[in-house]
Design a protein around this motif. Structure first.
Motif, PDB file in Angstrom:
ATOM      1  N   ASP A  78       0.831  -1.200   0.000  1.00 34.44           N
ATOM      2  CA  ASP A  78       0.000   0.000   0.000  1.00 34.44           C
ATOM      3  C   ASP A  78       0.870   1.256   0.000  1.00 34.44           C
ATOM      4  O   ASP A  78       0.510   2.275  -0.602  1.00 34.44           O
ATOM      5  N   THR A  79       2.016   1.199   0.647  1.00 32.22           N
ATOM      6  CA  THR A  79       2.946   2.331   0.654  1.00 32.22           C
ATOM      7  C   THR A  79       3.544   2.544  -0.733  1.00 32.22           C
ATOM      8  O   THR A  79       3.997   3.652  -1.055  1.00 32.22           O
ATOM      9  N   TRP A  80       3.552   1.507  -1.567  1.00 36.01           N
ATOM     10  CA  TRP A  80       4.110   1.615  -2.917  1.00 36.01           C
ATOM     11  C   TRP A  80       3.217   2.441  -3.843  1.00 36.01           C
ATOM     12  O   TRP A  80       3.633   2.807  -4.937  1.00 36.01           O
ATOM     13  N   MET A  81       1.995   2.721  -3.422  1.00 37.36           N
ATOM     14  CA  MET A  81       1.103   3.563  -4.225  1.00 37.36           C
ATOM     15  C   MET A  81       1.805   4.894  -4.529  1.00 37.36           C
ATOM     16  O   MET A  81       2.557   5.411  -3.709  1.00 37.36           O
ATOM     17  N   PRO A  82       1.548   5.463  -5.743  1.00 36.03           N
ATOM     18  CA  PRO A  82       0.528   5.084  -6.728  1.00 36.03           C
ATOM     19  C   PRO A  82       1.004   4.064  -7.760  1.00 36.03           C
ATOM     20  O   PRO A  82       0.422   3.966  -8.840  1.00 36.03           O
ATOM     21  N   TYR A  83       2.066   3.319  -7.432  1.00 38.93           N
ATOM     22  CA  TYR A  83       2.586   2.347  -8.380  1.00 38.93           C
ATOM     23  C   TYR A  83       2.042   0.956  -8.049  1.00 38.93           C
ATOM     24  O   TYR A  83       1.841   0.612  -6.877  1.00 38.93           O
ATOM     25  N   PRO A  84       1.824   0.127  -9.061  1.00 40.55           N
ATOM     26  CA  PRO A  84       1.249  -1.206  -8.822  1.00 40.55           C
ATOM     27  C   PRO A  84       2.189  -2.122  -8.042  1.00 40.55           C
ATOM     28  O   PRO A  84       3.406  -2.111  -8.239  1.00 40.55           O
ATOM     29  N   ALA A  85       1.608  -2.912  -7.172  1.00 46.39           N
ATOM     30  CA  ALA A  85       2.355  -3.922  -6.422  1.00 46.39           C
ATOM     31  C   ALA A  85       1.402  -5.036  -6.055  1.00 46.39           C
ATOM     32  O   ALA A  85       0.235  -4.799  -5.742  1.00 46.39           O
ATOM     33  N   HIS A  86       1.907  -6.275  -6.105  1.00 50.54           N
ATOM     34  CA  HIS A  86       1.093  -7.399  -5.675  1.00 50.54           C
ATOM     35  C   HIS A  86       1.989  -8.476  -5.085  1.00 50.54           C
ATOM     36  O   HIS A  86       3.222  -8.417  -5.198  1.00 50.54           O
ATOM     37  N   ILE A  87       1.379  -9.461  -4.441  1.00 54.46           N
ATOM     38  CA  ILE A  87       2.105 -10.548  -3.798  1.00 54.46           C
ATOM     39  C   ILE A  87       1.528 -11.866  -4.282  1.00 54.46           C
ATOM     40  O   ILE A  87       0.306 -12.062  -4.297  1.00 54.46           O
TER      41      ILE A  87
END
Length: 291
Positions: free
Chosen positions: A122-131
């Motif tokens: 969530d801190t990586w916003m506004p860039y996409p991140a997933h696990i």
């Protein structure tokens, strides 16, 4: 000469490590009677470790001394059990004894890390991140991943299957052809590292049945470690997006892979991602791109 020095240091560390682990296990913790002669040092004696592990006293003494003796994984596991070693300690023992360590496992006390990982992406916003889990199933994603990569309740939730079967992703990914070989090579490396994993075999069977292109690439038998991939996507609202995806491992959670997408300089990607995460961009994001 360098190899002799390295071996000598490894054997010295093995001796110090085993002695330190013995010292922290009390006879009571090992299930031994509380009585007996007064102990000069805390913890278990070498002879007690040998008996509890089912090995000869001389053999264990030689192991602790770092002598050049035959060591098997089964015996090391027995010693690790007696010394109450955690997973990281057990793998460290393998390395010090000159064996390939077993695959990392998730310690029970580490299974509650998901809240922290959620905060990370969530801190990586506004860039996409997933696990993803070890089977390429998406278990967590941030809002940018939903808006840009189309992650959500629909679809198979498996990133490998979606890569080869989602027509929307195929239509909007300019980098599909260049990335397909690497995606398959990385999946083959994951399967090779866990040849008996039924979950990976199930994913392999599913994607093989669904995609002839995957099968053709699989037959090439390429192997590649997960790292970075360049992705170019045509988003219906902002046009071209150029990002670099980076796969990261957390040693305490070897079953999970964190995938962070970083904007590249091309196509003003960073500004476009910031707009998509804004209230105006969220109102307009009616046609997400899968990824």
């Amino acid at each position: 000469m360098a190899e002799d020095v390295t071996g000598s240091r490894r054997r010295a560390e093995l001796r110090a490590f085993l002695m330190s682990r013995r010292a922290r296990v009390s006879p009571a913790e090992a299930g031994l009677p509380a009585g007996g002669s007064r102990r000069r040092t805390p913890g278990l004696r070498r002879e007690e470790v040998a008996v509890l592990a089912g090995v000869g006293a001389s053999w264990y003494q030689w192991l602790e001394q770092g002598r050049d003796i035959s060591v098997s994984p089964q015996v090391l596991n027995s010693v690790a059990r007696v010394l109450r070693l955690g997973d990281a300690e057990r793998r460290h023992l393998y390395v010090l004894a000159g064996l390939n360590p077993p695959a990392p496992e998730v310690a029970p006390e580490r299974r509650d890390m998901c809240d922290g990982l959620r905060r990370l992406i969530d801190t990586w916003m506004p860039y996409p991140a997933h696990i993803m889990d070890r089977y390429y199933t998406c278990v967590m994603y941030n809002e940018a991943a939903a808006a840009v990569l189309g992650m959500g309740p629909g679809g198979s939730q498996n990133c490998l299957v979606d890569f080869f079967t989602d027509p929307l992703y195929r239509a909007r990914s300019r980098s599909w052809e260049s990335n397909a070989r690497a995606v398959v090579a990385q999946f083959r490396a994951a399967c090779a590292a866990a040849p008996g994993d039924e979950g990976l075999q199930a994913v392999l069977a599913e994607v093989s049945a669904a995609s002839a292109e995957f099968t053709a690439l699989w037959e090439q038998r390429d192997i590649e470690d997960a790292g970075q991939l360049r992705k170019e996507l045509d988003h219906p609202l902002v046009g071209l997006l150029s990002v670099e995806s980076t796969a990261l491992k957390v040693p305490a959670r070897p079953d999970l892979t964190i995938v962070l997408h970083t904007p590249l300089d091309e196509a003003n990607t960073a500004a476009k991602l910031e707009w998509l995460a804004s209230p105006e961009g969220r109102r307009g994001a009616l046609y997400p791109v899968a990824g």
